[in-house]
Design an enzyme around this catalytic site. Structure first.
Site, PDB file in Angstrom:
ATOM      1  N   CYS A   1       0.818  -1.218   0.000  1.00  0.00           N
ATOM      2  CA  CYS A   1       0.000   0.000   0.000  1.00  0.00           C
ATOM      3  C   CYS A   1       0.850   1.266   0.000  1.00  0.00           C
ATOM      4  O   CYS A   1       0.442   2.291  -0.532  1.00  0.00           O
ATOM      5  CB  CYS A   1      -0.931   0.004   1.211  1.00  0.00           C
ATOM      6  SG  CYS A   1      -0.086  -0.277   2.785  1.00  0.00           S
TER       7      CYS A   1
ATOM      8  N   HIS B   1      -2.567   7.022   2.935  1.00  0.00           N
ATOM      9  CA  HIS B   1      -1.116   7.140   3.031  1.00  0.00           C
ATOM     10  C   HIS B   1      -0.668   8.346   2.199  1.00  0.00           C
ATOM     11  O   HIS B   1      -0.972   8.436   1.001  1.00  0.00           O
ATOM     12  CB  HIS B   1      -0.428   5.886   2.482  1.00  0.00           C
ATOM     13  CG  HIS B   1      -0.532   4.679   3.366  1.00  0.00           C
ATOM     14  ND1 HIS B   1      -1.137   4.686   4.602  1.00  0.00           N
ATOM     15  CD2 HIS B   1      -0.082   3.401   3.172  1.00  0.00           C
ATOM     16  CE1 HIS B   1      -1.063   3.466   5.142  1.00  0.00           C
ATOM     17  NE2 HIS B   1      -0.422   2.681   4.287  1.00  0.00           N
TER      18      HIS B   1
END
Length: 361
Positions: A158, A251
């Site tokens: 990710c 993120h």
């Protein structure tokens, strides 16, 4: 309904498993018919097994509540009722490698969110907009496994989703040195704030194994197939720091880049907003219409405003400016459990279906 492919979710009670289930509700191609988890959850309905641990913003889909959870270790039994499986099991790396190959050997394709097989040389690790051609290595993997339709395919970590697509869009300018710092949400650890109260108002400057993944995995994505295996690229050189921050989803990356060719700001932005790949050309169900958006405001992208761009499947970029040490710097943002985890795997499965690798049994 009967035309949809039957899907099993391995590790369906965890956070990523739950994300798979929420994303696949009303999916036009795929139908969740089987959920498997640890022996302690087996025999319970999915609603009972999850109990009060449902972590999604949307309610648990009614279609899965009464599915009786199976034991993920009963491979033949689980595989017999599905056309393919998504894997989000919580085991050691060696256990994951073994069980995913066991499922593949039952002639059941496995699309995995786990990291265990990301460096298996004949397993494709794919961001569908970037390296869809890597799926061709599956033919070599099937020879090794001695299968006709069973294989393992994975999506990458990710942490790289907020900058690897950007660097891909800029490849013609030949980026050769990259410094990235990622500010990573707690859902990346499978937690929320009630699970992890010490993250409130806190930053932890260490996420085990994450920096190596963030530096090396983009090079594998940019690699090529040679002699039946994927050979990673050697450039650009990436160095990374990964920090856990008190954010639930999303993120963020602060990135510095040196180029061999000197692009203008206008050229860089133009490449971002026009960047597209096979998922957009094929109009795959989960594909963002515009993969990367560029935001002109100085205070964007922000998690609260931008993390759900394109239903969490797009990448948001801002603050592109010249740097005094490197050539250019920017901020990237991606949704870590949608594009970065379950959503990225669903898009991989859609690509595999479109390419003919996943079919009805």
């Amino acid at each position: 309904m009967s035309e949809r492919l039957k899907v099993g979710i391995l590790g369906g009670t965890g956070m990523v498993g739950q994300r798979f289930i929420s994303l696949l509700e009303n999916h036009p191609w795929f139908e969740v018919t089987t959920i498997a988890a640890s022996p302690r959850s087996a025999g319970k309905t999915y609603e009972e097994a999850v109990g009060g641990r449902w972590k999604m913003d949307t309610p648990m889909p009614k279609t899965v509540k009464d599915i009786v959870v199976m034991n993920v270790n009963e491979v033949e039994k689980v595989a017999s009722g599905v056309d393919f499986v998504f894997s989000a099991v919580d085991m050691t790396k060696e256990e994951i490698k073994a069980i995913e190959e066991k499922y593949a050997k039952t002639e059941t394709p496995v699309v995995s969110n786990n990291s265990a097989h990301r460096w298996t040389p004949d397993v494709p690790m794919v961001v569908p907009e970037i390296n869809p051609e890597h799926m061709k290595v599956i033919e070599f993997q099937k020879k090794r496994l001695q299968t006709t339709r069973g294989f393992v395919a994975v999506k990458p970590n990710c942490s790289i989703q907020s900058y690897a697509p950007v660097l891909t869009a800029w490849q013609e300018f030949e980026p050769y040195e990259v410094v990235a710092t990622t500010y990573q949400a707690i859902s990346g650890a499978g937690k929320n704030f009630s699970d992890w109260p010490e993250m409130n108002g806190n930053i932890i400057p260490y996420i085990g194994g994450e920096e190596e993944k963030s530096e090396k995995e983009p090079l594998r994505i940019w690699g090529e197939i040679k002699d039946g295996v994927i050979v990673p690229a050697t450039s650009p050189v990436i160095t990374c720091q990964c920090i856990r921050v008190p954010v639930l989803n999303g993120h963020t990356a602060a990135v510095f880049v040196k180029f061999k060719k000197q692009p203008t700001k206008e050229q860089l932005i133009e490449k971002l907003v026009h960047f597209k790949g096979v998922p957009q050309e094929l109009e795959l169900p989960s594909a963002p219409k515009q993969f990367i958006q560029y935001l002109e405001e100085d205070n964007r992208p922000q998690v609260t405003m931008d993390v759900d761009y394109e239903n969490g499947m797009g990448v948001s970029v801002g603050r592109l400016r010249e740097d005094t040490v490197y050539d250019w710097k920017f901020i990237g943002l991606s949704h870590n459990t949608v594009r970065g985890a379950a959503g990225g795997a669903v898009l991989c499965a859609e690509l595999l279906k479109a390419q003919g690798y996943i079919t009805k049994k």
